[in-house]
Design an enzyme around this catalytic site. Structure first.
Site, mmCIF file in Angstrom:
data_model
loop_
_atom_site.group_PDB
_atom_site.id
_atom_site.type_symbol
_atom_site.label_atom_id
_atom_site.label_comp_id
_atom_site.label_asym_id
_atom_site.label_seq_id
_atom_site.Cartn_x
_atom_site.Cartn_y
_atom_site.Cartn_z
ATOM 1 N N HIS A 35 -26.906 148.723 69.945
ATOM 2 C CA HIS A 35 -25.621 148.838 69.548
ATOM 3 C C HIS A 35 -24.837 149.765 70.500
ATOM 4 O O HIS A 35 -25.624 150.081 71.384
ATOM 5 C CB HIS A 35 -25.631 149.669 68.014
ATOM 6 C CG HIS A 35 -26.574 150.835 68.010
ATOM 7 N ND1 HIS A 35 -27.699 150.807 67.299
ATOM 8 C CD2 HIS A 35 -26.276 151.791 68.316
ATOM 9 C CE1 HIS A 35 -28.167 152.091 67.280
ATOM 10 N NE2 HIS A 35 -27.109 152.795 68.179
HETATM 11 P P1 TYD Z 1 -30.269 151.573 63.170
HETATM 12 O O1 TYD Z 1 -29.117 152.199 63.745
HETATM 13 O O2 TYD Z 1 -30.517 150.060 63.156
HETATM 14 O O3 TYD Z 1 -31.580 152.304 64.200
HETATM 15 P P2 TYD Z 1 -31.768 152.094 65.795
HETATM 16 O O4 TYD Z 1 -30.526 151.807 66.290
HETATM 17 O O5 TYD Z 1 -32.399 153.491 66.234
HETATM 18 O O6 TYD Z 1 -32.779 150.970 65.900
HETATM 19 O O7 TYD Z 1 -30.777 152.352 61.874
HETATM 20 C C1 TYD Z 1 -31.626 152.057 61.010
HETATM 21 C C2 TYD Z 1 -31.372 152.323 59.717
HETATM 22 O O8 TYD Z 1 -31.469 153.650 59.369
HETATM 23 C C3 TYD Z 1 -29.994 151.814 59.165
HETATM 24 O O9 TYD Z 1 -30.081 151.167 57.719
HETATM 25 C C4 TYD Z 1 -29.224 153.071 59.138
HETATM 26 C C5 TYD Z 1 -30.086 154.035 58.631
HETATM 27 N N1 TYD Z 1 -30.029 155.353 59.666
HETATM 28 C C6 TYD Z 1 -29.551 156.617 58.591
HETATM 29 O O10 TYD Z 1 -29.472 156.372 57.423
HETATM 30 N N2 TYD Z 1 -29.511 157.814 59.272
HETATM 31 C C7 TYD Z 1 -29.412 157.928 60.534
HETATM 32 O O11 TYD Z 1 -29.485 158.987 61.043
HETATM 33 C C8 TYD Z 1 -29.684 156.724 61.325
HETATM 34 C C9 TYD Z 1 -29.736 156.891 63.059
HETATM 35 C C10 TYD Z 1 -30.036 155.634 60.803
#
Ligand code: TYD
Length: 152
Positions: free
Chosen positions: A58
């Site tokens: 992302h």
């Molecule tokens: P995601 O953004 O997919 O993680 P990454 O990009 O690091 O692989 O996030 C995974 C899940 O966690 C998604 O449902 C959103 C949640 N999340 C939070 O609730 N708070 C946060 O600070 C972060 C980074 C993610």
């Protein structure tokens, strides 16, 4: 209008944190005002990442970030819509600064690695661009806006 390569990747760089070497074990520290070019609003960390898994996938519209391999190692692949560069993080006294508008993927996690992120915003799903084609369209519009208003 001619869209030139953005050059946003040039703004991504390694930050070197102080390291106090000691026979009892090393110590590093991070001071927001000295090593981090934004106010830290949130800290989160990835751990227990299974072998072969990738994270990220992302970009952010506004959020800035510093990623640290607190333990172990992993690759961070950065993409500004034009160019790609892979940073290998494997030392807890180095951080990778990622400004807004950069697509990122984290891959090749070693076992027991911990990826610590210091970020400039509280969690806000509307700041995410989670589809690469949406990101490309968004970055192109941003580029036109920057060129029009001569703003970086
Ligand atoms: P995601 O953004 O997919 O993680 P990454 O990009 O690091 O692989 O996030 C995974 C899940 O966690 C998604 O449902 C959103 C949640 N999340 C939070 O609730 N708070 C946060 O600070 C972060 C980074 C993610």
């Amino acid at each position: 209008m001619l869209i030139k390569p953005d050059g946003m990747l040039d703004r991504c760089h390694i930050v070197n944190f102080p390291k106090v070497t000691d026979f009892r074990g090393n110590l590093s520290f991070i001071e927001e005002s000295r090593q981090i070019p934004f106010q830290i609003k949130r800290v989160y960390y990835l751990y227990d990442v299974p072998s072969g898994a990738s994270r990220g996938g992302h970009a952010h519209r506004e959020l800035e970030q510093v990623v640290i391999a607190l333990s172990g190692s992993f690759d961070v692949i950065l993409d500004d819509g034009t160019n790609r560069h892979t940073f290998f993080l494997n030392r807890p006294h180095y951080g990778l600064y990622i400004p807004a508008g950069i697509w990122r993927e984290l891959e090749n996690f070693s076992s027991n690695s911990v990826a610590l992120s210091l970020v400039s915003q509280v969690y806000d799903e509307s700041d995410y661009l989670r589809d690469y084609e949406d990101f490309k369209r968004w970055i192109t519009n941003e580029q036109i806006w920057r060129e029009t208003f001569n703003h970086r």
